[in-house]
Write a protein that holds these residues in place. Sequence first.
Motif, PDB file in Angstrom:
ATOM      1  N   GLY A  77      -5.898   0.350  14.706  1.00  0.00           N
ATOM      2  CA  GLY A  77      -5.062   0.761  13.570  1.00  0.00           C
ATOM      3  C   GLY A  77      -4.553  -0.345  12.521  1.00  0.00           C
ATOM      4  N   ILE A  78      -4.115  -1.527  13.394  1.00  0.00           N
ATOM      5  CA  ILE A  78      -3.482  -2.482  12.583  1.00  0.00           C
ATOM      6  C   ILE A  78      -4.397  -3.582  11.745  1.00  0.00           C
ATOM      7  CG2 ILE A  78      -2.300  -4.828  12.969  1.00  0.00           C
ATOM      8  CD1 ILE A  78      -0.887  -3.527  15.402  1.00  0.00           C
ATOM      9  N   LEU A  91      -5.022  -3.483   3.133  1.00  0.00           N
ATOM     10  CA  LEU A  91      -3.924  -4.193   2.229  1.00  0.00           C
ATOM     11  C   LEU A  91      -4.819  -5.309   1.656  1.00  0.00           C
ATOM     12  CD1 LEU A  91      -0.947  -4.670   4.681  1.00  0.00           C
ATOM     13  CD2 LEU A  91      -0.932  -3.638   2.600  1.00  0.00           C
ATOM     14  N   LYS A  97      -5.357  -1.386   8.886  1.00  0.00           N
ATOM     15  CA  LYS A  97      -4.315  -1.320   7.741  1.00  0.00           C
ATOM     16  C   LYS A  97      -4.396  -2.542   7.078  1.00  0.00           C
ATOM     17  CE  LYS A  97      -0.992   2.122   8.585  1.00  0.00           C
ATOM     18  NZ  LYS A  97      -1.343   2.778   7.143  1.00  0.00           N
ATOM     19  N   LEU A  98      -4.621  -3.670   7.807  1.00  0.00           N
ATOM     20  CA  LEU A  98      -4.646  -5.153   7.347  1.00  0.00           C
ATOM     21  C   LEU A  98      -5.805  -5.233   6.447  1.00  0.00           C
ATOM     22  CD1 LEU A  98      -3.747  -7.444  10.258  1.00  0.00           C
ATOM     23  CD2 LEU A  98      -2.411  -7.163   8.136  1.00  0.00           C
ATOM     24  N   TYR A 144       0.158 -10.791  17.940  1.00  0.00           N
ATOM     25  CA  TYR A 144       0.327 -11.171  16.557  1.00  0.00           C
ATOM     26  C   TYR A 144       1.335 -12.025  16.151  1.00  0.00           C
ATOM     27  CZ  TYR A 144      -2.545  -6.981  16.236  1.00  0.00           C
ATOM     28  OH  TYR A 144      -3.553  -5.990  16.277  1.00  0.00           O
ATOM     29  N   GLY A 145       1.913 -12.751  17.355  1.00  0.00           N
ATOM     30  CA  GLY A 145       2.819 -13.741  16.881  1.00  0.00           C
ATOM     31  C   GLY A 145       2.484 -14.812  16.054  1.00  0.00           C
ATOM     32  N   TYR A 174       3.813  -7.480  19.888  1.00  0.00           N
ATOM     33  CA  TYR A 174       3.749  -8.043  18.756  1.00  0.00           C
ATOM     34  C   TYR A 174       3.628  -9.405  18.855  1.00  0.00           C
ATOM     35  CZ  TYR A 174       5.375  -9.841  14.395  1.00  0.00           C
ATOM     36  OH  TYR A 174       5.667 -10.737  13.277  1.00  0.00           O
ATOM     37  N   PHE A 227      -5.649 -13.426  14.685  1.00  0.00           N
ATOM     38  CA  PHE A 227      -5.812 -11.933  15.092  1.00  0.00           C
ATOM     39  C   PHE A 227      -6.988 -11.355  14.282  1.00  0.00           C
ATOM     40  CE2 PHE A 227      -3.522 -10.962  11.550  1.00  0.00           C
ATOM     41  CZ  PHE A 227      -2.428 -11.980  11.394  1.00  0.00           C
ATOM     42  N   LYS A 280      -5.609   1.454  20.190  1.00  0.00           N
ATOM     43  CA  LYS A 280      -5.417   2.296  19.012  1.00  0.00           C
ATOM     44  C   LYS A 280      -4.560   1.288  18.162  1.00  0.00           C
ATOM     45  CE  LYS A 280      -4.375   7.087  18.481  1.00  0.00           C
ATOM     46  NZ  LYS A 280      -3.558   8.438  18.721  1.00  0.00           N
ATOM     47  N   LEU A 281      -3.526   0.652  18.718  1.00  0.00           N
ATOM     48  CA  LEU A 281      -2.769  -0.167  18.028  1.00  0.00           C
ATOM     49  C   LEU A 281      -3.398  -1.436  17.282  1.00  0.00           C
ATOM     50  CD1 LEU A 281       0.573  -0.505  20.051  1.00  0.00           C
ATOM     51  CD2 LEU A 281       0.435   0.229  17.865  1.00  0.00           C
ATOM     52  N   GLU A 323      -6.261  -3.680  -1.194  1.00  0.00           N
ATOM     53  CA  GLU A 323      -5.497  -3.469  -1.960  1.00  0.00           C
ATOM     54  C   GLU A 323      -5.140  -4.712  -3.254  1.00  0.00           C
ATOM     55  OE1 GLU A 323      -1.719  -1.830  -1.109  1.00  0.00           O
ATOM     56  OE2 GLU A 323      -2.666  -0.002  -0.184  1.00  0.00           O
TER      57      GLU A 323
END
Lengths: 795, 92
Positions: free
Chosen positions: B77-78, B85, B81-82, B43-44, B39, B49, B73-74, B88
């Motif tokens: 995936g992130i 969001l 998901k972002l 993504y710090g 992270y 990113f 994958k991570l 949304e």
Amino acid sequence: MMKIVDSGYKIDLHIHSISSSLKDKAKVSFNTLQNINVLADRLNENGVQICAITDHDTFDYDMYKELKKYEKDATSSMEKVFPGVEFSVEFDGDNGKNVLHVIAIFNDEDETKVKSIQTFLINEKGTVAYDRGMSFSEEKFLSILRNIDIDTVLIAHQKSSLTSSRAYQHDAKTVGDIKFNEFVYTDYFEAFEFRNKKNEVFNKSFLNFTNQTEAIRFITGSDCHDWRYYPKTKESDNDEFIYTYVKCLPTFRGLVMAITDHRRIKTVNSFFSSSETYIKQIDMKIDGQPYSIPLSRGLNVVIGDNSVGKSLLLHRMTGYCKKQEKLLKASVIDGYTKYLKENKIEIETEILNTDIFAFDMQGEVREKFEKKKIKSVDFLRTYYPDPISVESYKEKVKRKLEKIFTYLENKFEIEIAEAKLGKFIIYDEESTGAESLTFVGNKSKDNKKVSGYKGIVEDIDTIIEKIEDLMDDKWIEETDVKSLEYIIEQLDGISMKYNKKRKEVEFENDKIALFQAVMLDFKQQYQASVSDTQKKFSLYNENINKATENITELIRKRNENLKPDFYIDTQKIDFLTNRVYNYDFNSRVSITEISEEYIKRLFEAVFNKNVKCVLDMTQSELAEAISYYGGLDYEALEVLKTKIYEQMEKDFANKFTITEAGTDRTKELSSGFNSKIYFDLLSYESNHEGIYIIDQPEDNISQKSIREYLLDRFKVMGENRQVIIVTHNPQFIVNLDVDNVIYIGKDDGRVTVQSGALEYKNDRYNILDIISNHIEGGLDTLKRRWKRYEKNNSI
Amino acid sequence: MKRIIRFNEVDDTYICKENDENIFCISKSELKFDVKKFYDAFYGNDKDFSEIVLENCIQSDKSANRIFNCIEKLVNGINEKLSELEQEDVDE
């Protein structure tokens, strides 16, 4: 005839008639006896109440008498017309001879003598008896005054201001500084006359600079030479004339009293407070006979022999209010009642408690300080302004602080969540043959949203409540109430919208909880029935999904947690000040403004030196940064909040201070509170109306102090409110130059009351004689003021 | 801004390099994935990113591939998901 002065009188003692034509030629040609009605009309239009025609070296008795008729005319403003002459007198000045114009105003009481004034001004040939060209020598002038043998007031003409570098012809200043000072120090003239409004300021500044306020009095005179243009001197005159008001009875005695005390002379009629909280008269009956004793709006003194009922009068009129303070014993009241009965006295006037500013009975002031009966804190409190309303300032600072604290709270939450991201073992076997179910989509409940929406609804409801309070305010206008009703309607709509949203999210949360419960149950059943390899692979995938979700959530939180700044609009927080005499009573808070620097200072005050900005601190850095904090890291933010809010409360706490010439004297005055400060404050207080009553102030303070400051304070007090003083001390009568004297005496065992202004006299009594007969000593000052005028006075 | 992160190995460690700087590593013997370190590296705070490009520089090693796949994958995936969001937020 009126007994007391209740207002200032507008005067003009310098008006010329045609009798001045010897010197003024055609300039005065209109001012004939036939045209005197023009002058009378102009005087009336200007509200002049006391006046005199003062021609050059001549007295026209017929002219005087014609104008004097208006004294009795109820439609005229004129109360008193004095006989007068403007003398041209040659004096020995510093650099030779100088002719000055001196206005002499004569007592009008002796009609025969007034009638013969002119005979002393002319020689046997019927011309003016000049002995120095067109003027009189000083000796001749004084000899004429002696021969006229009427009490006289002398006013020196001084057209230019005393600060002017060049004196006008015939001005008193033309004699040079040495001679002029001789005039001043010998009281040669009662007053100096000026005309132009702007000279008032220069003259006052001269008096102040030369410390001669007590020595020189100024009055104004129009010097009118054409009555049609009165109060102008002539048609082309463009100077702005300012009238003088004198505080006196409209009598010659009154004029003398006024013109010899600068406090009785003003260019605005402001001798007395305009307050309606005063008593107009004392009504009483003695042996069935009614008495109505008029009272001045200013200083009234009650004098008389011991035990004649002076103190009784004060206590009876105030309804024995001192009994409530346990300062007046019941036995004393019984004694008073008995005395009133025995002497058949009924005092009908009663002063309401609410109309009393303060009442100090005999010896009370001394006791207050010697026995420390007066608490400075309590006494001084009444002089402070109301506390400053700080709520709006506090609210702004609080809102900013809350933003900062919320940011830190979220930041630290993120920090903790970051630390809890954890580790997992990477699946190191071939995935083929190890198929399994992976439990993804671990949807969590959104409690933040619920509390967010709830907060909005609560805030809107609070605003609505405040607006409703505002609508009840008696000062708000009807149209604004309608606007506020509309705003409430709008806010209600918004509140309902967010309430609905909150309910929707809560419903969603309920569904998530139900789903999670079902999934958990299914997962447990599933894991019990699969191989270890499948379990391991499933767990690995779950770990990756969990890490994905956690990191995404952290990023979302981080993005939402915007870093605030310290900026707020700078707003000054002003002091409220009530100035009484030299003292400023301040209501204030510790800080003078709210600003970005103030917010930063709040944090700096809590932290050790040289620490980084709080917004960049981690939780543990914060714990280290707080001075003298040795607690747990996760409690540091709460400690920070508490300390900062405490400091803020201190900063906004109302403080009352007293400053004198910019220096804080709060502690000094509170501890060194004494009778001088007490009288200073009472005298100069003008915010609270009411009557001040004091019984024998001389009992409270030394003769020296009375002379040095107390009389002056009482004079000021007399301009701010009605004052009633019982005294035996002559300083409080004559030197105080009181507006009304009430003498209570006994004649053949029967109580008698006589009253009036110092200058008042009638066929039966004379106030100055009463003072002279009943008060020992202390009349020296008055004698000095009086002796040159009252040639046959007994005092 | 595009960030290119290269997956490689040095001695007994798999490493992720960005601009020649080691930003993340996994011990070959432990194969333990430290999510916090990942992270911070990817993504710090203050890191962009929006576009991360991963390059696998070790093709033949099965173990390395599994780790690379995990990281990929991570990251994907992130990223997904972002995006969800963001969508949304737009929908709201």
